[in-house]
Design a protein around this motif. Structure first.
Motif, PDB file in Angstrom:
ATOM      1  N   GLY A  46       0.573  -1.201  -0.266  1.00 58.22           N
ATOM      2  CA  GLY A  46       0.822   0.182  -0.013  1.00 58.22           C
ATOM      3  C   GLY A  46       0.851   1.392   0.188  1.00 58.22           C
ATOM      4  O   GLY A  46       0.718   2.185  -1.255  1.00 58.22           O
ATOM      5  N   HIS A  47       2.289   1.367   0.673  1.00 56.56           N
ATOM      6  CA  HIS A  47       2.951   1.853   1.109  1.00 56.56           C
ATOM      7  C   HIS A  47       3.836   2.306  -0.680  1.00 56.56           C
ATOM      8  O   HIS A  47       3.560   3.640  -0.863  1.00 56.56           O
ATOM      9  CB  HIS A  47       3.854   2.170   2.085  1.00 56.56           C
ATOM     10  CG  HIS A  47       3.429   2.218   3.116  1.00 56.56           C
ATOM     11  ND1 HIS A  47       4.500   2.157   4.461  1.00 56.56           N
ATOM     12  CD2 HIS A  47       2.046   2.413   3.614  1.00 56.56           C
ATOM     13  CE1 HIS A  47       3.318   1.873   5.839  1.00 56.56           C
ATOM     14  NE2 HIS A  47       2.004   2.769   5.344  1.00 56.56           N
ATOM     15  N   LEU A  48       3.994   1.426  -0.902  1.00 52.08           N
ATOM     16  CA  LEU A  48       4.248   1.543  -2.487  1.00 52.08           C
ATOM     17  C   LEU A  48       3.675   2.194  -3.631  1.00 52.08           C
ATOM     18  O   LEU A  48       3.539   3.018  -4.542  1.00 52.08           O
ATOM     19  CB  LEU A  48       4.962   0.318  -2.413  1.00 52.08           C
ATOM     20  CG  LEU A  48       5.404  -0.086  -4.543  1.00 52.08           C
ATOM     21  CD1 LEU A  48       6.757   0.574  -3.936  1.00 52.08           C
ATOM     22  CD2 LEU A  48       5.815  -1.283  -4.019  1.00 52.08           C
ATOM     23  N   ALA A  49       2.162   1.539  -3.605  1.00 47.89           N
ATOM     24  CA  ALA A  49       1.244   2.132  -4.652  1.00 47.89           C
ATOM     25  C   ALA A  49       1.439   3.310  -4.423  1.00 47.89           C
ATOM     26  O   ALA A  49       1.192   4.555  -4.864  1.00 47.89           O
ATOM     27  CB  ALA A  49      -0.258   1.620  -3.831  1.00 47.89           C
ATOM     28  N   LEU A  50       0.812   4.050  -2.591  1.00 48.01           N
ATOM     29  CA  LEU A  50       0.810   5.995  -3.047  1.00 48.01           C
ATOM     30  C   LEU A  50       2.041   6.581  -3.202  1.00 48.01           C
ATOM     31  O   LEU A  50       1.893   7.081  -4.131  1.00 48.01           O
ATOM     32  CB  LEU A  50       1.249   5.996  -1.126  1.00 48.01           C
ATOM     33  CG  LEU A  50       0.594   6.878  -1.028  1.00 48.01           C
ATOM     34  CD1 LEU A  50      -0.584   7.547  -1.209  1.00 48.01           C
ATOM     35  CD2 LEU A  50       1.240   6.837   0.865  1.00 48.01           C
ATOM     36  N   CYS A  51       3.620   5.691  -3.631  1.00 49.18           N
ATOM     37  CA  CYS A  51       4.327   6.437  -4.129  1.00 49.18           C
ATOM     38  C   CYS A  51       4.048   6.352  -5.655  1.00 49.18           C
ATOM     39  O   CYS A  51       4.557   7.300  -6.467  1.00 49.18           O
ATOM     40  CB  CYS A  51       5.776   5.912  -3.459  1.00 49.18           C
ATOM     41  SG  CYS A  51       6.601   5.414  -2.168  1.00 49.18           S
ATOM     42  N   VAL A  52       3.829   5.038  -6.585  1.00 46.14           N
ATOM     43  CA  VAL A  52       3.520   4.482  -7.450  1.00 46.14           C
ATOM     44  C   VAL A  52       2.623   5.815  -8.265  1.00 46.14           C
ATOM     45  O   VAL A  52       2.277   6.442  -9.261  1.00 46.14           O
ATOM     46  CB  VAL A  52       3.044   3.154  -7.809  1.00 46.14           C
ATOM     47  CG1 VAL A  52       2.499   3.342  -9.227  1.00 46.14           C
ATOM     48  CG2 VAL A  52       4.270   2.328  -7.873  1.00 46.14           C
ATOM     49  N   LEU A  53       1.240   5.847  -7.123  1.00 45.02           N
ATOM     50  CA  LEU A  53       0.795   7.042  -7.775  1.00 45.02           C
ATOM     51  C   LEU A  53       0.937   8.376  -8.231  1.00 45.02           C
ATOM     52  O   LEU A  53       0.623   9.281  -8.852  1.00 45.02           O
ATOM     53  CB  LEU A  53      -1.009   6.947  -6.816  1.00 45.02           C
ATOM     54  CG  LEU A  53      -1.909   6.374  -6.839  1.00 45.02           C
ATOM     55  CD1 LEU A  53      -2.287   5.753  -5.409  1.00 45.02           C
ATOM     56  CD2 LEU A  53      -2.941   5.903  -7.758  1.00 45.02           C
ATOM     57  N   ARG A  54       1.614   8.680  -7.073  1.00 41.78           N
ATOM     58  CA  ARG A  54       2.503   9.961  -6.694  1.00 41.78           C
ATOM     59  C   ARG A  54       3.018  10.514  -8.087  1.00 41.78           C
ATOM     60  O   ARG A  54       3.211  11.164  -9.121  1.00 41.78           O
ATOM     61  CB  ARG A  54       3.182  10.422  -6.078  1.00 41.78           C
ATOM     62  CG  ARG A  54       3.464  11.789  -5.225  1.00 41.78           C
ATOM     63  CD  ARG A  54       3.631  12.047  -4.386  1.00 41.78           C
ATOM     64  NE  ARG A  54       2.948  12.085  -3.145  1.00 41.78           N
ATOM     65  CZ  ARG A  54       3.386  11.005  -2.077  1.00 41.78           C
ATOM     66  NH1 ARG A  54       3.843   9.827  -1.996  1.00 41.78           N
ATOM     67  NH2 ARG A  54       2.228  11.008  -1.301  1.00 41.78           N
ATOM     68  N   ARG A  55       3.811   9.402  -8.391  1.00 43.59           N
ATOM     69  CA  ARG A  55       4.845   9.350  -9.779  1.00 43.59           C
ATOM     70  C   ARG A  55       3.962   9.241 -10.773  1.00 43.59           C
ATOM     71  O   ARG A  55       4.322   9.966 -11.451  1.00 43.59           O
ATOM     72  CB  ARG A  55       5.629   8.065  -9.862  1.00 43.59           C
ATOM     73  CG  ARG A  55       6.723   7.905  -9.108  1.00 43.59           C
ATOM     74  CD  ARG A  55       7.944   6.772  -9.004  1.00 43.59           C
ATOM     75  NE  ARG A  55       8.062   6.177 -10.454  1.00 43.59           N
ATOM     76  CZ  ARG A  55       8.960   6.342 -10.954  1.00 43.59           C
ATOM     77  NH1 ARG A  55      10.136   7.823 -10.090  1.00 43.59           N
ATOM     78  NH2 ARG A  55       9.866   6.280 -12.030  1.00 43.59           N
TER      79      ARG A  55
END
Length: 187
Positions: A46-55
């Motif tokens: 989930g944390h990684l998904a947040l970063c990917v969404l931001r990217r």
């Protein structure tokens, strides 16, 4: 070291995972098992998904905790690797160090989704192995193989992101040590 991938340095990385698991165990209110680590894998994905969404330029304001910024995609990817390998370590099912060649992913979103599928498979396998879930129809991968697939998917995503996953993992371990020391576990 001559090899630069996490898979090529799996012996070293698993040693770090075991060391960090011992240290984190002293701070946890309850003993972890592979299923607890699978829950942690979900948190980290989930944390990684947040970063990917931001990217991807997406508005993540409704998903963020302003008191706890999660912005370092490399650190979050390393956390995913740590959680996946923690499942394997806690189940005494070390993954094979021979890295599989991942299927080509068109972009970082596809690479992330492939990682998400691999993480779900690993979590399901851990739940079945620990008898928290019924055995599904079809093939149940050995836990070691399911963990290997997550690491392969992590490496594929790292490649798409231009990251050195091994360096990110080593940096995450240093940060984890500092965090644990700040919590009174000076080891």
């Amino acid at each position: 070291m001559n090899s630069s991938t996490l898979s090529d340095n799996l012996h070293e990385v698993l040693g770090e995972v075991r060391r960090l698991r011992r240290r984190f165990a002293r701070t946890a209110p309850a003993e972890w098992d592979p299923v607890t680590a699978a829950a942690e894998l979900s948190v980290q994905v989930g944390h990684l998904a947040l970063c990917v969404l931001r990217r991807q330029g997406r508005d993540v304001g409704d998903l963020e905790d302003t008191q706890r910024p999660i912005t370092d995609v490399g650190d979050e990817l390393a956390d995913v690797a740590l959680a996946a390998l923690s499942i394997a370590v806690l189940a005494d099912a070390d993954p094979d160090s021979s890295s599989r060649k991942p299927p080509p992913a068109g972009d970082e979103v596809e690479a992330f989704l492939r990682l998400l599928v691999a993480a779900g498979t690993l979590s399901e396998t851990a739940m079945v192995v620990c008898r928290y879930r019924h055995r599904p129809n079809g093939l149940l991968l050995p836990l070691s193989e399911a963990a290997s697939r997550v690491i392969t998917a992590c490496e594929a995503l790292a490649n798409h992101l231009g990251l050195d996953l091994l360096a990110e993992f080593r940096s995450m371990a240093v940060d984890a040590d500092a965090f644990l020391k700040s919590r009174g576990d000076g080891e």
